[in-house]
Design a protein around this motif. Structure first.
Motif, PDB file in Angstrom:
ATOM      1  N   PRO A  38       0.828  -1.220   0.000  1.00 49.14           N
ATOM      2  CA  PRO A  38       0.000   0.000   0.000  1.00 49.14           C
ATOM      3  C   PRO A  38       0.856   1.262   0.000  1.00 49.14           C
ATOM      4  N   THR A  39       1.497   1.534  -1.144  1.00 47.33           N
ATOM      5  CA  THR A  39       2.428   2.656  -1.226  1.00 47.33           C
ATOM      6  C   THR A  39       2.050   3.575  -2.377  1.00 47.33           C
ATOM      7  N   VAL A  40       2.381   4.866  -2.210  1.00 44.92           N
ATOM      8  CA  VAL A  40       2.116   5.863  -3.250  1.00 44.92           C
ATOM      9  C   VAL A  40       3.323   6.778  -3.375  1.00 44.92           C
ATOM     10  N   ARG A  41       3.659   7.090  -4.592  1.00 45.83           N
ATOM     11  CA  ARG A  41       4.760   8.016  -4.854  1.00 45.83           C
ATOM     12  C   ARG A  41       4.208   9.263  -5.527  1.00 45.83           C
ATOM     13  N   LEU A  42       4.565  10.427  -4.984  1.00 47.64           N
ATOM     14  CA  LEU A  42       4.194  11.700  -5.603  1.00 47.64           C
ATOM     15  C   LEU A  42       5.362  12.120  -6.483  1.00 47.64           C
ATOM     16  N   GLY A  43       5.118  12.161  -7.795  1.00 45.99           N
ATOM     17  CA  GLY A  43       6.185  12.449  -8.736  1.00 45.99           C
ATOM     18  C   GLY A  43       6.818  13.807  -8.500  1.00 45.99           C
ATOM     19  N   ALA A  44       8.069  13.944  -8.950  1.00 46.33           N
ATOM     20  CA  ALA A  44       8.783  15.207  -8.795  1.00 46.33           C
ATOM     21  C   ALA A  44       8.097  16.337  -9.539  1.00 46.33           C
ATOM     22  N   ASP A  45       7.232  15.993 -10.500  1.00 43.76           N
ATOM     23  CA  ASP A  45       6.529  17.011 -11.285  1.00 43.76           C
ATOM     24  C   ASP A  45       5.260  17.503 -10.605  1.00 43.76           C
ATOM     25  N   VAL A  46       4.850  16.861  -9.517  1.00 44.52           N
ATOM     26  CA  VAL A  46       3.636  17.269  -8.807  1.00 44.52           C
ATOM     27  C   VAL A  46       3.907  18.544  -8.024  1.00 44.52           C
ATOM     28  N   ASP A  47       3.015  19.510  -8.149  1.00 40.19           N
ATOM     29  CA  ASP A  47       3.161  20.805  -7.483  1.00 40.19           C
ATOM     30  C   ASP A  47       3.450  20.592  -5.992  1.00 40.19           C
ATOM     31  N   ALA A  53      -1.957  17.979   0.941  1.00 33.42           N
ATOM     32  CA  ALA A  53      -3.305  17.438   0.717  1.00 33.42           C
ATOM     33  C   ALA A  53      -3.249  15.998   0.221  1.00 33.42           C
ATOM     34  N   LEU A  54      -2.314  15.708  -0.692  1.00 30.98           N
ATOM     35  CA  LEU A  54      -2.217  14.352  -1.228  1.00 30.98           C
ATOM     36  C   LEU A  54      -1.672  13.385  -0.183  1.00 30.98           C
ATOM     37  N   SER A  55      -0.750  13.845   0.646  1.00 31.33           N
ATOM     38  CA  SER A  55      -0.208  12.985   1.704  1.00 31.33           C
ATOM     39  C   SER A  55      -1.281  12.665   2.753  1.00 31.33           C
ATOM     40  N   ARG A  56      -2.083  13.654   3.102  1.00 34.68           N
ATOM     41  CA  ARG A  56      -3.181  13.404   4.048  1.00 34.68           C
ATOM     42  C   ARG A  56      -4.162  12.399   3.470  1.00 34.68           C
ATOM     43  N   TRP A  57      -4.464  12.546   2.172  1.00 33.55           N
ATOM     44  CA  TRP A  57      -5.370  11.587   1.528  1.00 33.55           C
ATOM     45  C   TRP A  57      -4.786  10.183   1.602  1.00 33.55           C
ATOM     46  N   LEU A 322      -8.679  10.758  -7.008  1.00 29.81           N
ATOM     47  CA  LEU A 322      -8.009   9.596  -6.441  1.00 29.81           C
ATOM     48  C   LEU A 322      -8.938   8.817  -5.520  1.00 29.81           C
ATOM     49  N   ASP A 323      -9.723   9.545  -4.728  1.00 26.67           N
ATOM     50  CA  ASP A 323     -10.613   8.897  -3.768  1.00 26.67           C
ATOM     51  C   ASP A 323     -11.650   8.025  -4.475  1.00 26.67           C
ATOM     52  N   VAL A 324     -12.263   8.566  -5.510  1.00 27.32           N
ATOM     53  CA  VAL A 324     -13.276   7.810  -6.252  1.00 27.32           C
ATOM     54  C   VAL A 324     -12.643   6.604  -6.934  1.00 27.32           C
ATOM     55  N   ALA A 325     -11.460   6.808  -7.532  1.00 22.22           N
ATOM     56  CA  ALA A 325     -10.793   5.710  -8.226  1.00 22.22           C
ATOM     57  C   ALA A 325     -10.376   4.607  -7.255  1.00 22.22           C
ATOM     58  N   LEU A 326      -9.833   4.991  -6.099  1.00 21.07           N
ATOM     59  CA  LEU A 326      -9.403   3.986  -5.121  1.00 21.07           C
ATOM     60  C   LEU A 326     -10.587   3.173  -4.598  1.00 21.07           C
ATOM     61  N   THR A 327     -11.700   3.844  -4.342  1.00 18.88           N
ATOM     62  CA  THR A 327     -12.905   3.137  -3.872  1.00 18.88           C
ATOM     63  C   THR A 327     -13.349   2.102  -4.905  1.00 18.88           C
ATOM     64  N   ALA A 328     -13.340   2.500  -6.176  1.00 17.27           N
ATOM     65  CA  ALA A 328     -13.738   1.567  -7.234  1.00 17.27           C
ATOM     66  C   ALA A 328     -12.768   0.396  -7.326  1.00 17.27           C
ATOM     67  N   ILE A 329     -11.477   0.676  -7.282  1.00 15.72           N
ATOM     68  CA  ILE A 329     -10.468  -0.377  -7.408  1.00 15.72           C
ATOM     69  C   ILE A 329     -10.569  -1.362  -6.258  1.00 15.72           C
ATOM     70  N   ARG A 330     -10.732  -0.858  -5.033  1.00 13.47           N
ATOM     71  CA  ARG A 330     -10.837  -1.767  -3.894  1.00 13.47           C
ATOM     72  C   ARG A 330     -12.089  -2.620  -3.959  1.00 13.47           C
ATOM     73  N   ALA A 331     -13.100  -2.167  -4.732  1.00 20.12           N
ATOM     74  CA  ALA A 331     -14.305  -2.972  -4.942  1.00 20.12           C
ATOM     75  C   ALA A 331     -14.184  -3.866  -6.181  1.00 20.12           C
ATOM     76  N   GLY A 332     -13.004  -3.808  -6.834  1.00 20.74           N
ATOM     77  CA  GLY A 332     -12.795  -4.642  -8.003  1.00 20.74           C
ATOM     78  C   GLY A 332     -13.397  -4.104  -9.277  1.00 20.74           C
ATOM     79  N   SER A 333     -13.764  -2.829  -9.305  1.00 15.01           N
ATOM     80  CA  SER A 333     -14.405  -2.234 -10.481  1.00 15.01           C
ATOM     81  C   SER A 333     -13.459  -1.253 -11.156  1.00 15.01           C
ATOM     82  N   ARG A 334     -13.525  -1.193 -12.468  1.00 13.85           N
ATOM     83  CA  ARG A 334     -12.695  -0.252 -13.208  1.00 13.85           C
ATOM     84  C   ARG A 334     -13.193   1.168 -12.960  1.00 13.85           C
ATOM     85  N   PRO A 335     -12.311   2.080 -12.542  1.00 19.96           N
ATOM     86  CA  PRO A 335     -12.748   3.455 -12.277  1.00 19.96           C
ATOM     87  C   PRO A 335     -13.273   4.134 -13.543  1.00 19.96           C
TER      88      PRO A 335
END
Length: 345
Positions: A38-47, A53-57, A322-335
């Motif tokens: 369960p890991t996430v990387r914020l790219g160097a190009d991300v503001d 906000a993204l780390s809290r999420w 990200l929140d909507v996509a993660l919820t869908a993925i954890r339910a096995g559905s394509r976002p």
């Protein structure tokens, strides 16, 4: 590349009976990978201003933020997505990611509140051009009262939007509030309630086939169109899509481009302006950005340039996507935000 547009199978209970999951194998595998790593990387190009906000999420969803390879990469740079099974673009455009990522990587993108802001932009400049805002601003700086040639409502309340995705649909609904009949032009011509009619581009600019005659509701006459909006992503298919031949079908239309500058060449725009096919061009995007000071587009009174600001992404848009996509993925559905890799959007 394999298509990413297949719809997920109906949801079924998981073997443990704990919750409901879909049966899209690729997404089920991704959900399992997220549980193991369960890991996430914020790219160097991300503001950098978005990191908090993204780390809290991430933390609120049980994901560890790391500077090394991760299961989820939030980036527009494919080199920042090594070993990622899921890549999320913080923007709507994925032209740098889609061709570069392996087929088995799930790619999602951010839309958020962008369609509404882009629609406001189009509304602003359609009205500004109609009401001669630039002329009156210039007159006001010289204290000149000139009531000649006052603004007039267009005789043709017809608009065409090339690109009928979320951006195009929001634009269509907004133009409808001004009384426009809005025709959508797309690759497939798939109907959409946001438009009065949707036609395939090939049919709109050619004769309808005997098998698919144009009905009165579907009729599209480019020469009677007052506003032409380009709301296209950048893909190999949309590169240079708006050709001189296509623009020759129009007669003094106001062109607004909020999609990608690659859809229409600068030389094509200049020629269409010189021949009267375009009466004005409002360009938030151009072929090469930033637009060079030497470009002739800067020196034309019939061209308005804005610096790619119509659809600025907010950090809250990225988090929500990200929140909507993660919820869908954890339910096995394509976002819903998953990119169809064969189309590039």
């Amino acid at each position: 590349m394999t298509s990413r547009s297949a719809a997920p199978d109906p949801a079924v209970p998981d073997p443990a009976g704990n919750h409901t999951v879909g049966t899209d194998p690729e997404i089920v595998d991704l959900a399992a990978t997220l549980r193991r790593r369960p890991t996430v990387r914020l790219g160097a190009d991300v503001d950098p201003g978005w990191h908090d906000a993204l780390s809290r999420w991430a933390r609120s969803n049980g994901l560890e933020v790391t500077d090394t390879d991760a299961t989820l990469a939030v980036t527009t740079d494919p080199t920042q997505a090594v070993r990622a099974a899921w890549v999320h673009s913080p923007f709507a455009g994925v032209e740098h990611l889609a061709p570069a990522l392996p087929d088995d990587v799930v790619l999602t993108r951010t839309t958020g509140t962008m369609p509404g802001r882009i629609a406001e932009y189009v509304l602003t400049w359609v009205l500004a051009e109609r009401w001669q805002a630039a002329r009156y601003l210039a007159l006001s700086t010289t204290a000149t009262w000139d009531a000649s040639n006052p603004p007039a409502s267009p005789e043709r309340r017809e608009a065409a939007v090339v690109g009928t995705g979320a951006m195009g649909a929001a634009i269509a609904r907004t133009l409808a509030t001004l009384g426009y009949r809005v025709v959508g032009l797309s690759r497939t011509g798939r109907p959409d309630d946001a438009f009065d009619a949707v036609l395939p581009l090939a049919e709109a600019f050619g004769a309808a086939t005997p098998a698919t005659p144009a009905t009165t509701e579907q009729a599209f006459d480019a020469a009677c169109t007052d506003v032409l909006v380009l709301a296209l992503p950048h893909t190999p298919q949309t590169d240079g899509l708006v050709t001189p031949a296509l623009l020759r079908a129009f007669e003094r239309v106001h062109l607004v481009n909020i999609g990608r500058g690659s859809a229409v060449r600068t030389t094509t725009l200049l020629n269409a302006l010189d021949t009267g096919r375009l009466r004005h061009a409002t360009l938030d995007v151009v072929e090469q950005e930033p637009l060079e000071a030497s470009s002739p587009l800067w020196r034309r009174p019939d061209v308005t340039i804005t610096p790619h600001v119509s659809g600025l992404t907010l950090p809250s848009d990225v988090v929500a996507g990200l929140d909507v996509a993660l919820t869908a993925i954890r339910a096995g559905s394509r976002p819903a935000s998953a990119v169809a890799r064969d189309r590039g959007y």
